[in-house]
Design an enzyme around this catalytic site. Sequence first.
Site, mmCIF file in Angstrom:
data_model
loop_
_atom_site.group_PDB
_atom_site.id
_atom_site.type_symbol
_atom_site.label_atom_id
_atom_site.label_comp_id
_atom_site.label_asym_id
_atom_site.label_seq_id
_atom_site.Cartn_x
_atom_site.Cartn_y
_atom_site.Cartn_z
ATOM 1 N N GLY A 1 -4.976 12.487 -5.524
ATOM 2 C CA GLY A 1 -4.092 12.130 -5.130
ATOM 3 C C GLY A 1 -3.826 10.180 -5.953
ATOM 4 C CD GLN B 1 -4.154 4.462 -6.223
ATOM 5 O OE1 GLN B 1 -3.982 5.570 -5.618
ATOM 6 N NE2 GLN B 1 -5.237 4.558 -6.636
ATOM 7 C CB CYS C 1 -10.485 4.848 -4.493
ATOM 8 S SG CYS C 1 -8.567 3.999 -4.157
ATOM 9 C CG LEU C 2 -8.189 8.344 -9.052
ATOM 10 C CD1 LEU C 2 -6.827 8.298 -9.610
ATOM 11 C CD2 LEU C 2 -9.272 8.666 -9.851
ATOM 12 C CG HIS D 1 -6.964 7.893 0.399
ATOM 13 N ND1 HIS D 1 -8.791 7.530 0.767
ATOM 14 C CD2 HIS D 1 -6.370 7.331 -1.138
ATOM 15 C CE1 HIS D 1 -8.609 6.736 -0.614
ATOM 16 N NE2 HIS D 1 -7.691 7.072 -1.391
ATOM 17 C CD GLU D 2 -3.845 9.169 -2.882
ATOM 18 O OE1 GLU D 2 -2.941 7.752 -2.876
ATOM 19 O OE2 GLU D 2 -4.722 9.915 -2.597
ATOM 20 C CG HIS E 1 -3.496 3.239 -2.470
ATOM 21 N ND1 HIS E 1 -4.221 2.290 -2.880
ATOM 22 C CD2 HIS E 1 -4.039 4.142 -2.159
ATOM 23 C CE1 HIS E 1 -5.428 3.419 -3.134
ATOM 24 N NE2 HIS E 1 -5.406 4.010 -2.740
#
Length: 187
Positions: free
Chosen positions: A45, A50, A96-97, A138-139, A142
Amino acid sequence: MKLPIVAYGDPVLKKRAAEISEDYPNLSDLIENMFDTMYNASGVGLAAPQIGLSIRLFVIDITDKDEPEFQDFKKVFINPTIVEETGDLWSFNEGCLSIPDIREDIKRPEHVTISYYDENWQHHQETYSGLAGRVIQHEYDHIEGKLFIDKLGPLRKAMIKSKLDSISRGSIKVPYRMKFPTAAKKR
């Protein structure tokens, strides 16, 4: 095109993102670039904040040929709103990226009902559970300006502070391009 992923510490990750309209410039290119960036970083995701854009857009791909419910689970969420979160809280080890090399067990509700537009501006309201629900929650966080580490207790946050500071400074090695908010400028 693979875009740099914004690292922990950048203010864009803590800001509630704005809705977009159907005439948002180069939206289809942006979506394609977000998928390319996510795949390059081995993610499932990626939210627009991000990559430095404070807009209500995220993409996910949890396609798994071995799981019937995830045979082709690649989705775009534009201007999403969580309608309801239900069920027991369950723990899952998240990463997380934007916060590489940190993984923590995070509790989230079992089910999420979300209203959103897809890449063709078709409206959907759907309920997801399990991994799909987890990734969506999660996304979604963000675009609300929240990170998974915000769900940790104060003691656990204190224990990972030095790692978070290293990420913010760019004192880490990752196999994908990142933009670090407090990295020393190279001369």
